[in-house]
Structure formats: structure tokens, C-alpha cells
Scaffold this active site. Sequence first.
Site, PDB file in Angstrom:
ATOM      1  N   GLU A 118       0.826  -1.217   0.000  1.00  0.00           N
ATOM      2  CA  GLU A 118       0.000   0.000   0.000  1.00  0.00           C
ATOM      3  C   GLU A 118       0.862   1.270   0.000  1.00  0.00           C
ATOM      4  OE1 GLU A 118      -3.007  -0.245  -0.667  1.00  0.00           O
ATOM      5  OE2 GLU A 118      -3.845  -2.062   0.230  1.00  0.00           O
ATOM      6  N   HIS A 143      -7.418  -3.364   9.710  1.00  0.00           N
ATOM      7  CA  HIS A 143      -8.607  -4.099   9.275  1.00  0.00           C
ATOM      8  C   HIS A 143      -9.538  -4.398  10.470  1.00  0.00           C
ATOM      9  CE1 HIS A 143      -6.209  -6.013   5.616  1.00  0.00           C
ATOM     10  NE2 HIS A 143      -6.324  -4.694   5.533  1.00  0.00           N
TER      11      HIS A 143
HETATM   12  P1  13P Z   1       0.993  -5.495   3.005  1.00  0.00           P
HETATM   13  O1  13P Z   1       1.375  -6.764   3.698  1.00  0.00           O
HETATM   14  O2  13P Z   1       1.596  -5.382   1.638  1.00  0.00           O
HETATM   15  O3  13P Z   1       1.272  -4.286   3.878  1.00  0.00           O
HETATM   16  O4  13P Z   1      -0.573  -5.523   2.745  1.00  0.00           O
HETATM   17  C1  13P Z   1      -1.492  -5.629   3.795  1.00  0.00           C
HETATM   18  C2  13P Z   1      -2.757  -4.911   3.530  1.00  0.00           C
HETATM   19  O5  13P Z   1      -3.496  -4.623   4.455  1.00  0.00           O
HETATM   20  C3  13P Z   1      -3.114  -4.528   2.147  1.00  0.00           C
HETATM   21  O6  13P Z   1      -4.148  -3.589   2.141  1.00  0.00           O
HETATM   22 ZN    ZN Z   2      -5.410  -3.637   3.951  1.00  0.00          ZN
END
Ligand code: 13P
Ligand code: ZN
Length: 266
Positions: A118, A143
Amino acid sequence: MTTIRNNGPLMAEIGRIAEVAGYLWTNGWAERNGGNISVNLTGLLTSEEMVLPALALATPLQEAMTALGGHVFYVTGTGKRMRYVAQDPFANGALIRIAPDGKSYEVIAEQLVAPTSELPSHLLMHNYLRSSGRDNRVVLHTHPTELIGMTHCKPFLDSKVLTRTLWSMIPECRIIVPKGVGIVPYETPGTIELAHATIRQLEKHDVVFWEKHGILAVGEDLIECFDAIDTLSKSSKIYLSARMAGFEPTGMTDQQLDDLVPAFGL
Ligand code: 13P
Ligand code: ZN
């Protein structure tokens, strides 16, 4: 040899990153590698540390980050788990330095860890905030289960409706997230399109939802970014608990919400 581990203020900031990464995991917001963190460390580095040699060749960026030339960020690594960032932030994240023209970055410390997928969103957000004169050093993406759950409900894909619902569950939410929340319709994770849609929401908000994916907070302080998301999460839990118990929560009235503005200098 220059070692960033001797820089007390920098290590204190890295310690806060580890602390918050631990909270993300224990809150159940960080399944596998879910979520990512970036913090602008430029003001904390000595002039020697700012010019540390790169650990690998420069990586081009999709777009020039013209307001970030020469800046140094800690970013969590792609595929890295927050529970391990908490234990060892340097094995699960890296310091990157943006080139003076903003068109590429180099990893400068401490290990050669590839930044989060990201990165387009993180850097475009930092770039937007700096070019608008906003002193936000932090972007936090995570999340949280209940908050993501609410984005699966069409009426909540309206920023005003979602903000009003979350604010009205508990006074703290109106106080701690005074600008409410923005929403970005679903986009493929990691894309520059997602990044552009996100910065449009930063015009009005410090917290942005990504539909069916997650949430982001920007701010001066990582702990405060965490607190904003935690407070919103609390509101969503109150709302959903009431719905699960079979009733629609009454929510605070408009008057009760408005009364908080002068009372808390919002
Ligand atoms: P990364 O492991 O690349 O940081 O991705 C995790 C994520 O939440 C993607 O939105
Ligand atoms: Zn994410």
C-alpha cells in the site's frame, strides 16, 4: 559507523510503532499481514543519518511525490505480520528515503525489507498532507472487523450516514473524530487508483474507510491515530450489539451531538 539505534528520540518513535502494532494484533484487526504503518521520521534523524548509504538500488515510484523529496519514512514491510512488527520493527519494516525529485525511494536501514504493497496510498497521502501544509507524520491502515462489516451495508456507504451513526453511539466518538469519516468505494488493494480516491477524502476527513477492506487514519501521532480508530470501533460494536440483541439503537440526538461542539471546543 552510523547506527540509528543510538538515536534516542528515533528509537522512542520506533518503540511507539511496535506498541501500536501490538494493539492492532491483540484487537484482532491484523489477520496475517493485514494493515500497514508509515511514519515520517525526517525531523528525528541527524544529518549523518539522513545520508545513510542505500542498501539496494533505488525503486521507481509510479508518480513523483514532489512534496516528499529527501524525506525518510519508517514503513512496515509487505507480507509482514503486525504481531511480529510489535516484536521486531526493524526485521518487519524499513527506513526508506525518497529521492530529491520524489520519483524513487531507497531502503536505507536497518534491513532490506520491501515496503508495504500500500506504499502508493501511504506516500500519496503524506504527499497530499504536506503539500496542503498539514503537519501529519503518520498514516495507519488496519482491518477492524466491525467497522469493515458496516461497509457491507449499502446505506453506510454514505459518509454522512456512517459518520452520524458512529458519532451518535457514544459522546467520545464525536469528540475524538471531529471531522467524521470519509468512504472510498471498493478498489483493488495496493493500486494508485485507490491512493487517488483516498486523498480526495482527506480534504475533509482524517479517517477514511476503504469499502469491504479496512480503515486509515492520518495524524501527528501514531497513538492518536490508533485511538481514533479504536473509538470508532467501539461505536460500531455498540451499534452492532444492539442490532444483534434485536433493537435499533436510539443514538444520541442532533442536539446532544451539537452540544458537544462548544463544550469540547470542536
Ligand atoms: P501489506 O502486507 O503489503 O502491507 O498488505 C497488507 C494490507 O493490508 C493490504 O491492504
Ligand atoms: Zn489492507
